[in-house]
Design a protein around this motif. Structure first.
Motif, PDB file in Angstrom:
ATOM      1  N   GLY A 113       0.854  -1.290   0.193  1.00 58.82           N
ATOM      2  CA  GLY A 113      -0.036   0.109   0.046  1.00 58.82           C
ATOM      3  C   GLY A 113       0.781   1.262   0.060  1.00 58.82           C
ATOM      4  N   VAL A 114       0.393   2.093  -0.824  1.00 58.69           N
ATOM      5  CA  VAL A 114       1.090   3.589  -0.576  1.00 58.69           C
ATOM      6  C   VAL A 114       0.467   4.731  -0.585  1.00 58.69           C
ATOM      7  N   PHE A 115       0.907   5.954   0.116  1.00 59.52           N
ATOM      8  CA  PHE A 115       0.474   7.081   0.011  1.00 59.52           C
ATOM      9  C   PHE A 115       1.542   7.951   0.275  1.00 59.52           C
ATOM     10  N   ALA A 116       1.421   9.387   0.447  1.00 57.20           N
ATOM     11  CA  ALA A 116       2.252  10.343   0.992  1.00 57.20           C
ATOM     12  C   ALA A 116       1.520  11.280   1.876  1.00 57.20           C
ATOM     13  N   LEU A 117       2.323  11.846   2.735  1.00 62.14           N
ATOM     14  CA  LEU A 117       1.972  13.138   3.546  1.00 62.14           C
ATOM     15  C   LEU A 117       2.500  14.300   2.776  1.00 62.14           C
ATOM     16  N   LYS A 118       1.806  15.536   2.549  1.00 57.85           N
ATOM     17  CA  LYS A 118       2.307  16.663   2.118  1.00 57.85           C
ATOM     18  C   LYS A 118       2.270  17.616   3.607  1.00 57.85           C
ATOM     19  N   ILE A 119       3.601  17.818   3.944  1.00 54.15           N
ATOM     20  CA  ILE A 119       3.748  18.576   5.060  1.00 54.15           C
ATOM     21  C   ILE A 119       3.928  19.996   4.700  1.00 54.15           C
ATOM     22  N   SER A 120       3.125  21.133   5.056  1.00 58.86           N
ATOM     23  CA  SER A 120       3.450  22.374   4.691  1.00 58.86           C
ATOM     24  C   SER A 120       4.089  23.240   6.032  1.00 58.86           C
ATOM     25  N   GLN A 121       4.910  24.054   5.668  1.00 59.36           N
ATOM     26  CA  GLN A 121       5.675  24.952   7.052  1.00 59.36           C
ATOM     27  C   GLN A 121       5.362  26.331   6.481  1.00 59.36           C
ATOM     28  N   GLU A 122       4.874  27.122   7.416  1.00 60.00           N
ATOM     29  CA  GLU A 122       4.369  28.631   6.928  1.00 60.00           C
ATOM     30  C   GLU A 122       4.972  29.307   8.215  1.00 60.00           C
ATOM     31  N   SER A 123       5.804  30.424   8.047  1.00 57.30           N
ATOM     32  CA  SER A 123       6.054  31.366   9.073  1.00 57.30           C
ATOM     33  C   SER A 123       5.757  32.807   8.895  1.00 57.30           C
TER      34      SER A 123
END
Length: 454
Positions: A113-123
């Motif tokens: 099984g496959v997937f991904a996480l899109k992690i956004s960083q905003e400052s």
């Protein structure tokens, strides 16, 4: 960084100091249960507060492009995972544990099984956005309770002789190979093994290349392309491309034959090491140079050694005086200095030219260095904004080795400059010049000096 994910993870590579994701950037997890939890950590390495947002996405690549929205891909587990946090704020140096909760259906077909996480960083500072970055973190799950079906074939091989067809990325010598593979199984193909290229007509091995996990990935019921370069020029006739090794503990052996009709008639060799140094302690030491024939020709070659002005030098002796080379084989020669002592200040630079019928045939002429006294390593660096590049100039009297670092991350390693030489290094976009640090030193010794861009 793994080649197959270089495009996806380029921001992670360049800005790893902004948000640390650990213990890994790519997760390959083997599990026995369909309901389980898994955790990783994120840490804000900025000097100010950051808002972190996490989104679940599909993830499939064929080695050329990436797909993040595939609602009908049956091996995606994006909809079967939940997170304990999707948005939160981190203070400087603060870290947070992220827990993923999986609930895979009992009728899930795939052994992967496959997937991904899109992690956004905003400052933000003073109400203004200071930095906004996206990180793609892929997950590969191997379900041990589901029987794996591994059926992978090489369906096509594209071959490009770079001596005929220049490529801006790969240069003007060697062979560029693109293999097309098809995965008809139910498990991701993550091979550890070897690619072997052989000439069927000559009955000889031309080249071998190791592959590791994530160098090559073929998703279930998908195709993938794997491109790599070898220095050898492939011969006319039938050439076999074989891949052998293991994927998830399962052995595999696949191959594909291709016929080459182009004829390349020039002899090319490659010498290593690229730099041979004689100093006070090794002035009379016999040193070895390995000569690899990159073509299918059998011949005799000779050589000459010249100084930086191109004048022939007789202060070195090479053994034997003439060397016979065979198709795709490596042979060593020996070199020794005729001088009894070294009296020069700084490094004296010479070039070893390998010759056939009086023509240079080496991909790159090795440097021979006579290392003298009072070495003065000096480097001048200048930023060229119109080209987005750095110009490096060796203003000292000795051979330099240079690393280009972006904060704590390494961009380029062991750039070699002879005294007086300048070289331009093209930079990627989105790089802050103020964060570039040049570490350099005398070639063959520690890089103990630092230089910043002016």
């Amino acid at each position: 960084m793994r080649k197959i994910f270089s495009l996806v993870l380029i921001l992670v590579s360049l800005f790893a100091f902004s948000l640390k994701i650990y213990p890994n950037l790519i997760y390959n997890i083997e599990v026995k249960d369909l309901i389980f939890e898994y955790s990783f950590f994120v840490r804000n390495d900025l000097n100010y507060d950051a808002i972190i947002r996490i989104e679940k996405i599909d993830f499939v690549t064929d080695g050329k492009k990436y797909e993040f929205d595939l609602p009908d891909y049956k091996y995606s587990v994006k909809n079967y995972v939940d997170l304990d946090s999707y948005e939160f704020e981190l203070k400087p140096d603060e870290e947070k544990r992220i827990t993923l909760k999986f609930n895979i259906p009992s009728d899930f077909d795939g052994a992967s099984g496959v997937f991904a996480l899109k992690i956004s960083q905003e400052s933000k500072r003073g109400g203004q956005i200071q930095i906004r970055l996206n990180y793609i973190v892929p997950f590969f799950l191997r379900f041990k309770n589901i029987n794996p079906i591994q059926k992978v074939d090489i369906t096509d091989v594209d071959i490009r002789n770079l001596n005929f067809y220049l490529d801006e990325r790969y240069g003007n010598f060697g062979t560029l190979i693109t293999m097309k593979l098809k995965n008809n199984g139910n498990v991701v193909f993550l091979p550890y093994g070897t690619i072997k290229i052989t000439s069927v007509d000559l009955r000889t091995t031309i080249s071998e290349k190791e592959i590791n996990s994530f160098d090559l990935v073929v998703f279930p019921e998908n195709e993938a392309f794997y491109t790599f370069k070898i220095p050898e020029i492939l011969p006319t006739g039938k050439v076999r491309f074989s891949v052998e090794g293991e994927s998830y503990g399962m052995r595999f052996s696949i191959s594909k034959d291709a016929t080459i009709n182009e004829t390349y008639e020039n002899l090319i060799v490659e010498a290593s090491p690229n730099v041979i140094i004689f100093d006070d302690k090794t002035i009379n030491t016999l040193k070895s140079i390995l000569i690899k024939n990159l073509t299918s020709f059998k011949s005799e070659i000779s050589w000459e050694i010249v100084d930086q002005k191109g004048l022939r030098s007789d202060i070195f002796k090479l053994y034997p005086s003439v060397l016979r080379i065979y198709p795709y084989r490596a042979t060593s020669i020996k070199i020794r200095s005729n001088e009894r002592e070294i009296t020069n200040v700084g490094d004296r630079i010479f070039y070893l030219h390998l010759l056939y019928d009086g023509k240079k045939i080496s991909v790159k002429s090795p440097l021979i260095v006579v290392r003298g006294q009072k070495l003065s390593p000096e480097l001048k660096a200048k930023y060229l904004p119109e080209e987005n590049s750095i110009e490096l100039t060796n203003t000292g009297n000795c051979l330099l080795a240079i690393d280009i670092n972006y904060s704590s991350f390494s961009l380029y390693n062991d750039i070699v400059l002879i005294p007086g030489q300048s070289k331009k290094i093209k930079l990627e976009d989105n790089i802050s010049i103020s964060r570039i640090i040049l570490k350099y030193g005398i070639f063959g010794e520690n890089k103990e000096y630092e230089e910043y861009i002016r």
